[in-house]
Design a protein around this motif. Structure first.
Motif, PDB file in Angstrom:
ATOM      1  N   PRO A   1    -157.591 -39.832  31.078  1.00  0.00           N
ATOM      2  CA  PRO A   1    -157.098 -38.450  30.909  1.00  0.00           C
ATOM      3  C   PRO A   1    -156.584 -38.169  29.503  1.00  0.00           C
ATOM      4  N   LYS A   2    -155.949 -39.170  28.900  1.00  0.00           N
ATOM      5  CA  LYS A   2    -155.393 -38.963  27.562  1.00  0.00           C
ATOM      6  C   LYS A   2    -155.760 -40.139  26.670  1.00  0.00           C
ATOM      7  N   PRO A   3    -156.175 -39.857  25.443  1.00  0.00           N
ATOM      8  CA  PRO A   3    -156.418 -40.953  24.495  1.00  0.00           C
ATOM      9  C   PRO A   3    -155.092 -41.496  23.968  1.00  0.00           C
TER      10      PRO A   3
ATOM     11  N   LEU B   1    -151.862 -42.264  21.575  1.00  0.00           N
ATOM     12  CA  LEU B   1    -151.096 -41.348  20.722  1.00  0.00           C
ATOM     13  C   LEU B   1    -151.647 -41.345  19.296  1.00  0.00           C
ATOM     14  N   ALA B   2    -152.092 -42.506  18.841  1.00  0.00           N
ATOM     15  CA  ALA B   2    -152.637 -42.585  17.476  1.00  0.00           C
ATOM     16  C   ALA B   2    -153.833 -41.665  17.299  1.00  0.00           C
ATOM     17  N   TRP B   3    -154.618 -41.486  18.376  1.00  0.00           N
ATOM     18  CA  TRP B   3    -155.782 -40.603  18.291  1.00  0.00           C
ATOM     19  C   TRP B   3    -155.328 -39.163  18.021  1.00  0.00           C
ATOM     20  N   TYR B   4    -154.278 -38.718  18.718  1.00  0.00           N
ATOM     21  CA  TYR B   4    -153.775 -37.346  18.520  1.00  0.00           C
ATOM     22  C   TYR B   4    -153.265 -37.161  17.086  1.00  0.00           C
ATOM     23  N   ILE B   5    -152.524 -38.151  16.611  1.00  0.00           N
ATOM     24  CA  ILE B   5    -151.976 -38.038  15.250  1.00  0.00           C
ATOM     25  C   ILE B   5    -153.103 -37.975  14.223  1.00  0.00           C
TER      26      ILE B   5
ATOM     27  N   CYS C   1    -165.546 -40.803  19.173  1.00  0.00           N
ATOM     28  CA  CYS C   1    -164.846 -41.873  19.896  1.00  0.00           C
ATOM     29  C   CYS C   1    -164.335 -41.393  21.252  1.00  0.00           C
ATOM     30  N   ARG C   2    -163.967 -40.132  21.327  1.00  0.00           N
ATOM     31  CA  ARG C   2    -163.349 -39.616  22.559  1.00  0.00           C
ATOM     32  C   ARG C   2    -164.373 -39.226  23.624  1.00  0.00           C
TER      33      ARG C   2
END
Length: 465
Positions: free
Chosen positions: A43-45, A47-51, A441-442
């Motif tokens: 559901p969520k990648p 945290l580093a991906w968001y940053i 990647c996502r």
């Protein structure tokens, strides 16, 4: 030969008569599928991906903002001026085209030579190739000034009755890069079809079923489909292999066919190709090390994969260093005083700082890969590869700017300085590159599951893979 089981995370040691495994952790077919699919299905990648995505997408917005400013104002917002009419635009173009070389090399040439260690990294590298070519295409496109008539470059009738000049190396670039981009895109997409079909079959939401269903082109995995797929993949690999050599050879002709001192040399084609492979592999390592850590791929992208790439960086870096030395030798041996001055000016002229940065990063730093600890320690190899990429950008800067700023007539010499638009567009191109890479990647299979399963030790219980 029997398969050797080494340390869980270190498969870089090879015993005589045996081959170290390319997939660790005792993973079987099901575990490989789960490991890759969970990256896109979670559901969520991390945290580093968001940053990273927030930073890269912001830089992308800045890039397109600056492109809009350039198109509405004119290319005078760049620092290009007499005598340096080519600068960061062509430097960035050659840099990104070079970055795009490793993908097709790993996919096509290593495939034809049956190098099984490519299986865990080829998808990464292929995606990087596509995104790098996208970034490369931006700079010459906007450099034409009036981008709305860029179709005049194509051999099609237009209202001005213009026809491309096929004797111009700049037009050769159009065909070479567009052909390379098309074949690389086809190669990348076709290789993903079986894995996208796996995503489709596991999809739990409607939009994923539709999206992956369309992209998988009705793949069922039948014996007939696999037979045709493997034939088509082999043919595309054979088509792509000469392109690896031809693209940067053609790009080098932009310089080599001119009469400018420092450019007019026959060493450029092999020198450019070696440099492109050098920088491309360095970028693959730079991206892959953090990705394997964030997405839990250490068992699939092993130290052996990374070490092999570092060995290629070492070889090509040495070739690049040899080319630097040969440039000086041929300039001296030619007896041409303009050529001799051009190279002395590179090393000791007003851009000496760029030249010695290039030499330090491209010649000295990759020699650290003679040390096995550096080749097999992720943070160390990333530092070396970042220096390599810095050095390769400076190589293109040194070639382009030093020769143009001081050519034949001292009365026309000048000193080039970039503007904030030059710098911002270059940084913004990294934002675009990383944004596309993070989306890849996502949402797409970042490791070729079908190919990795062919090198799992358990699937070759009776003989070595």
């Amino acid at each position: 030969m029997a398969t050797v089981t080494l340390d869980d995370l270190n498969n870089t040691t090879e015993l005589p008569g045996t081959r170290a495994p390319l997939v660790l952790g005792g993973l079987d077919n099901t575990a490989v599928t789960e490991r890759i699919c969970q990256i896109a299905e979670s559901p969520k990648p991390p945290l580093a991906w968001y940053i990273a995505f927030a930073i890269s997408s912001s830089l992308t917005v800045m890039l397109f903002g600056l492109i809009g400013y350039l198109v509405t104002t004119g290319v005078g917002v760049w620092g290009n001026n007499a005598p340096v009419f080519w600068a960061w635009d062509i430097v960035n173009f050659v840099f990104w085209v070079g970055i795009g070389h490793a993908g097709t090399l790993i996919s096509a040439i290593l495939f034809l030579f049956r190098q099984h260690w490519r299986t865990s990294i080829n998808r990464f590298a292929e995606a990087m190739t596509i995104f790098a070519v996208v970034c490369a295409g931006i700079f010459p496109s906007v450099h034409v000034g009036r981008v709305w008539v860029i179709y005049w470059l194509l051999p099609v009738p237009n209202q001005q009755a213009l026809w491309p000049n096929f004797r111009s190396p700049l037009l050769w670039d159009v065909f070479a890069v567009s052909t390379y981009a098309t074949v690389s895109l086809l190669f990348w997409y076709m290789g993903m079809i079986p894995d996208i079909a796996t995503f489709r079959d596991r999809a739990t939401s409607k939009w994923r079923q539709v999206l992956y269903g369309v992209l998988s082109l009705g793949w069922t995995g039948s014996a007939r489909q696999w037979h045709r797929y493997e034939k088509a993949y082999l043919l595309l690999a054979a088509l792509a292999t000469p392109l690896v050599l031809s693209v940067h050879t053609v790009v080098s002709f932009d310089f080599a066919v001119s009469q400018v001192p420092g450019w007019h040399t026959t060493i450029f084609p092999p020198y450019f190709v070696a440099g492109a492979v050098f920088s491309g592999f360095a970028m693959v390592v730079t991206l892959m090390v953090p990705a394997r850590a964030f997405f839990g791929l250490r068992d699939l992208v092993t130290l052996r994969h990374l070490e092999n790439m570092n060995k290629i960086i070492l070889v090509t870096g040495t070739m690049v260093g040899y080319a630097y030395a040969m440039e000086f030798f041929t300039a001296w041996y030619s007896g041409n005083r303009y050529e001799q001055f051009a190279f002395i000016n590179r090393a000791f002229g007003p851009y000496w700082w760029a030249y010695w940065t290039m030499v330090t990063c491209n010649v000295i730093s990759p020699q650290l890969f003679w040390i096995k600890k550096v080749r097999t320690t992720p943070w160390m190899m990333v530092i070396v590869c970042v220096f390599v990429n810095i050095g390769m950008w400076f190589e293109r800067f040194v070639i382009t700017v030093t020769s143009l700023s001081r050519d034949f007539l001292p009365s026309s010499w000048g000193y080039y300085k970039p503007t904030f638009v030059d710098i911002g567009m270059f940084i913004g191109s990294f934002g675009l590159f990383f944004t596309l890479f993070l989306l890849f990647c996502r949402f797409l299979p970042i490791v070729a599951m079908a190919e990795v399963k062919t090198v799992i030790p358990a699937n070759h219980a009776d003989h070595a893979h």
